[in-house]
Design a protein around this motif. Sequence first.
Motif, short mmCIF file in Angstrom:
data_model
loop_
_atom_site.label_atom_id
_atom_site.label_comp_id
_atom_site.label_asym_id
_atom_site.label_seq_id
_atom_site.Cartn_x
_atom_site.Cartn_y
_atom_site.Cartn_z
N ARG A 131 -6.83 0.14 -1.12
CA ARG A 131 -7.69 -0.86 -0.49
C ARG A 131 -8.89 -1.22 -1.36
O ARG A 131 -9.31 -2.37 -1.41
CB ARG A 131 -8.19 -0.37 0.86
CG ARG A 131 -7.20 -0.52 1.98
CD ARG A 131 -7.81 -0.27 3.35
NE ARG A 131 -8.72 0.85 3.44
CZ ARG A 131 -8.36 2.13 3.52
NH1 ARG A 131 -7.07 2.45 3.52
NH2 ARG A 131 -9.25 3.09 3.61
N VAL A 132 -9.45 -0.23 -2.06
CA VAL A 132 -10.67 -0.46 -2.83
C VAL A 132 -10.40 -0.98 -4.24
O VAL A 132 -11.08 -1.90 -4.70
CB VAL A 132 -11.49 0.86 -2.89
CG1 VAL A 132 -12.64 0.75 -3.86
CG2 VAL A 132 -11.99 1.22 -1.51
N ALA A 133 -9.41 -0.43 -4.91
CA ALA A 133 -9.22 -0.74 -6.33
C ALA A 133 -8.08 -1.72 -6.63
O ALA A 133 -8.14 -2.44 -7.62
CB ALA A 133 -8.99 0.55 -7.11
N VAL A 134 -7.04 -1.73 -5.80
CA VAL A 134 -5.87 -2.53 -6.11
C VAL A 134 -5.80 -3.80 -5.26
O VAL A 134 -5.65 -4.90 -5.79
CB VAL A 134 -4.57 -1.70 -5.93
CG1 VAL A 134 -3.34 -2.54 -6.20
CG2 VAL A 134 -4.60 -0.48 -6.84
N ARG A 135 -5.89 -3.66 -3.97
CA ARG A 135 -5.70 -4.78 -3.03
C ARG A 135 -6.61 -5.98 -3.33
O ARG A 135 -6.15 -7.12 -3.27
CB ARG A 135 -5.90 -4.28 -1.59
CG ARG A 135 -5.89 -5.35 -0.53
CD ARG A 135 -4.50 -5.96 -0.40
NE ARG A 135 -4.51 -7.07 0.51
CZ ARG A 135 -4.69 -8.35 0.16
NH1 ARG A 135 -4.86 -8.66 -1.09
NH2 ARG A 135 -4.66 -9.30 1.04
N GLY A 146 0.81 -1.22 0.00
CA GLY A 146 0.00 0.00 0.00
C GLY A 146 0.84 1.27 0.00
O GLY A 146 0.63 2.15 -0.85
N PRO A 147 1.79 1.41 0.93
CA PRO A 147 2.63 2.60 0.90
C PRO A 147 3.45 2.74 -0.38
O PRO A 147 3.69 3.86 -0.86
CB PRO A 147 3.54 2.42 2.12
CG PRO A 147 2.74 1.59 3.06
CD PRO A 147 1.98 0.64 2.16
N ARG A 148 3.83 1.63 -0.96
CA ARG A 148 4.60 1.70 -2.21
C ARG A 148 3.70 2.20 -3.35
O ARG A 148 4.13 2.99 -4.20
CB ARG A 148 5.20 0.34 -2.53
CG ARG A 148 6.24 0.41 -3.59
CD ARG A 148 7.03 -0.85 -3.68
NE ARG A 148 8.09 -0.70 -4.66
CZ ARG A 148 8.81 -1.69 -5.12
NH1 ARG A 148 8.62 -2.91 -4.65
NH2 ARG A 148 9.74 -1.48 -6.01
#
Length: 136
Positions: A56-60, A7-9
């Motif tokens: 969180r919504v689109a990538v994870r 996430g931070p990346r």
Amino acid sequence: MQIDPRGPRFAAALTTLVLSAVLITGSGALLAAQTVVFALGAFGGLRYSPYGWLYRVAVRPRLPAPGELEDARPPRFAQGVGAVFGLLGTVGHLTGTHWLGLAATALALAAAFLNAAFDYCLGCEMYLLVRRVRSA
């Protein structure tokens, strides 16, 4: 709190794009918006960062589970460092001190690029150094 280290990346990659656009356009307003993003992540927590939400919504959901989680405190500290540089740069742009705006933006861009491209978080390393010095 433990977080997915990807996430931070991801946020650093978006930050790299935004800060590059700031350097190209000289837009103090865009830098101010990025500074708000930094501040939300630093003071509200990574969960409240717009880039964290987008991850969180689109990538994870499209990725496999992370191999391991990491402590949220170092990336959150890094967001605070970004907010300081963003604030300095915004003040530089708004006061006509363009060298300050450019220098602060370039330094924040360098740090974001290192994280996005090489997974090396300068702000996280600063956090760890401060913790070591305080415990010594």
